[in-house]
Design an enzyme around this catalytic site. Sequence first.
Site, mmCIF file in Angstrom:
data_model
loop_
_atom_site.group_PDB
_atom_site.id
_atom_site.type_symbol
_atom_site.label_atom_id
_atom_site.label_comp_id
_atom_site.label_asym_id
_atom_site.label_seq_id
_atom_site.Cartn_x
_atom_site.Cartn_y
_atom_site.Cartn_z
ATOM 1 N N GLU A 240 -2.580 -9.118 3.347
ATOM 2 C CA GLU A 240 -2.963 -9.616 4.669
ATOM 3 C C GLU A 240 -4.469 -9.547 4.896
ATOM 4 O O GLU A 240 -4.985 -10.152 5.843
ATOM 5 C CB GLU A 240 -2.209 -8.851 5.761
ATOM 6 N N CYS B 113 0.826 -1.209 0.000
ATOM 7 C CA CYS B 113 0.000 0.000 0.000
ATOM 8 C C CYS B 113 0.864 1.265 0.000
ATOM 9 O O CYS B 113 1.625 1.482 -0.934
ATOM 10 C CB CYS B 113 -0.991 -0.039 1.165
ATOM 11 N N HIS C 173 -3.856 -5.022 -0.192
ATOM 12 C CA HIS C 173 -3.420 -5.546 1.106
ATOM 13 C C HIS C 173 -3.495 -7.076 1.090
ATOM 14 O O HIS C 173 -4.582 -7.642 1.274
ATOM 15 C CB HIS C 173 -4.316 -5.008 2.223
#
Length: 205
Positions: free
Chosen positions: A187, A80, A185
Amino acid sequence: MTRIALLDYGMGNLHSAAKALEHVGATVDVTNDPKLIAKADKIVFPGVGAMRDCMQGMHEAGIDEVVRQAVFNKPVLAICVGMQALLESSEENGGVPALGIFEGAVKHFPDLGHLKVPHMGWNQVYQNDPAHPMWNNIDQDSRFYFVHSYYVEPKQSDLIAATCDYGLQFCTAIHKDNLFATQFHPEKSHTAGLQLLKNFVEWNI
């Protein structure tokens, strides 16, 4: 076991990234200690929020130069705003200098009509080079999770590892040698995101 330094410079919630990396087999040090960063096998450079805060946080933590050096000598995954910081500057706040590791700029999405900015939610990602080891076992056009109002525009098109469409086609991943970076992202991207993190943990350069 691969030891990863997850850079902590006051930007964003690192808990989800740390847990996701541990889930795929890494030992994670959440740190801004240059000595621990130097000892790590690999580095994850996260970031959310404003570029100015990102750059200030890195400078105050004393890790801006650490990041500049790391991208040349060990595997790095930037996420990001971490990816955006690799370029020369951002349009944010009238212009913010970034790390300048790659030529190019960070641009704000234009008026996209019926599409809202920030670009928030799930979107398909087109892999420019599906043979890259970071895309192992990830289907073409897999969906990843985004939250951003700015996107990177690298000067060298061969840096672009993936693109996404949101009113316009924009670069959503870059790669060069031992570095890989994503606007999305991983995650927060469930199966595909965890696979990408696993690929990073297993990436031998």
